[in-house]
Write a protein that holds these residues in place. Sequence first.
Motif, PDB file in Angstrom:
ATOM      1  N   LEU A 251       1.241   4.152  -2.750  1.00 58.21           N
ATOM      2  CA  LEU A 251       1.049   5.545  -2.343  1.00 58.21           C
ATOM      3  C   LEU A 251       2.158   6.431  -2.904  1.00 58.21           C
ATOM      4  CD1 LEU A 251      -0.697   7.370  -0.293  1.00 58.21           C
ATOM      5  CD2 LEU A 251       1.210   6.992   1.292  1.00 58.21           C
TER       6      LEU A 251
ATOM      7  N   LEU B 286      -5.185   4.990   3.222  1.00 55.27           N
ATOM      8  CA  LEU B 286      -4.169   5.179   2.178  1.00 55.27           C
ATOM      9  C   LEU B 286      -4.622   4.571   0.860  1.00 55.27           C
ATOM     10  CD1 LEU B 286      -0.878   4.442   4.187  1.00 55.27           C
ATOM     11  CD2 LEU B 286      -1.957   6.657   3.726  1.00 55.27           C
TER      12      LEU B 286
ATOM     13  N   THR C  66       0.830  -1.214   0.000  1.00 61.36           N
ATOM     14  CA  THR C  66       0.000   0.000   0.000  1.00 61.36           C
ATOM     15  C   THR C  66       0.859   1.256   0.000  1.00 61.36           C
ATOM     16  OG1 THR C  66      -1.800  -1.130   1.171  1.00 61.36           O
ATOM     17  CG2 THR C  66      -1.755   1.271   1.285  1.00 61.36           C
TER      18      THR C  66
ATOM     19  N   THR D 240       6.260  10.757  -0.499  1.00 61.72           N
ATOM     20  CA  THR D 240       5.955  10.085   0.763  1.00 61.72           C
ATOM     21  C   THR D 240       7.199  10.006   1.642  1.00 61.72           C
ATOM     22  OG1 THR D 240       4.223   8.755  -0.306  1.00 61.72           O
ATOM     23  CG2 THR D 240       5.062   7.966   1.812  1.00 61.72           C
TER      24      THR D 240
ATOM     25  N   VAL E 117      -5.234   6.550  -2.686  1.00 58.94           N
ATOM     26  CA  VAL E 117      -4.603   6.131  -3.939  1.00 58.94           C
ATOM     27  C   VAL E 117      -5.656   5.901  -5.015  1.00 58.94           C
ATOM     28  CG1 VAL E 117      -3.412   4.190  -5.049  1.00 58.94           C
ATOM     29  CG2 VAL E 117      -2.518   5.160  -2.926  1.00 58.94           C
TER      30      VAL E 117
END
Length: 373
Positions: A136, A346, A132, A142, A350
């Motif tokens: 992302l 998350l 995940t 990030t 996305v």
Amino acid sequence: MTLKNVIVSHPESGAVTVFAAVSDESVAEAVAGVGGCVSLDISGELRHRAGGAATMNSWVESMRACSPTRKSSLSKDNQLAWKLPSALEKLDEIIRASEGKKIVMFLDYDGTLSPIVDDPDRAFMSNSMRATVRKLATYFPTAIVSGRSRAKVYNFVRLAELYYAGSHGMDIKGPSKGSKYAKGEQTGVLFQPASEFLPMIDEVHKILSEKIKSFPGATVENNKFCASVHFRCVEEKEWGELAKEVGSVVKQYPKLRISQGRKVLEIRPIIKWDKGKALEFLLQSLGYANSNDVFPVYIGDDRTDEDAFKVLRERGQGSGILVTQTPKDTHASYSLQDPSEVMVFLRRLVEWRKMARRRQCRLRREIEQMKAK
């Protein structure tokens, strides 16, 4: 005025009252009004003070507040009363606020991407969470911001495309292969504002490793620019003596201070640097230092994350999301229950971004076809 969300418990009835966006002065009035009490120091910092037993009691109470050993006894209906708005339920609201801006993601590790466990060395994130976070990072810049050493948190996450800020932001490094998001020459980010303290932290770590041997369950972790004393497996009746032992060591080092997290005492340099400063540094590295076109989202569960939540409130940008199942005073705007909810949030973020890109591509094709005619 300092803005914060404050939760006050009535000492007799157990009823909970929420005061949102209030000043420190109004907090005192609010507490007096319900006959309860609340800690205003949401940074979790412990300072050396005179006072003997009184000081020790305040340390233990602070440790209990940061590290609840029992789940809340509130009924389900009353639990809903103190909760911040759910980030899952308010995702559309968050997306609308980010319209026309670049979302940048900041994620704590322990308790956010991985569950809190008794052994800090076994705080592994699941493969599904890793997948995940990888997805992302293909849509948003990030960063992982953790109290762990940068090397240790990287070994847990194992994603080279992320930014990493270890030791509460005192050890920052950009993606190992550069970043597609960095503007201009802002690649190969590396920042270590507390390098001069490394020998001191090593020395304190060695001393504490010996001192805490008399406290079964206590461990000391060297996180490079800070030392962490974990007491998750220490009996609560021993917390006071443990804090006293740690304090007796740290007071010999005036350039160090003690801060507090979830069942951990952190020994850190006194420099003015924390997760909030790390957030600002990373935004600057990405080219968003004074930009109104950025929407930072910070997700964390610890008291040390409050520094980042506070920065977002002061900037009037982005959203702070607190991961918690218990009442806490916080600068965050939304909440999630646990790492499983973090993962769902998350993934939905996305999916929204993926669909938005598809719509944009479809629109561009239609425009090109119209021009061709």
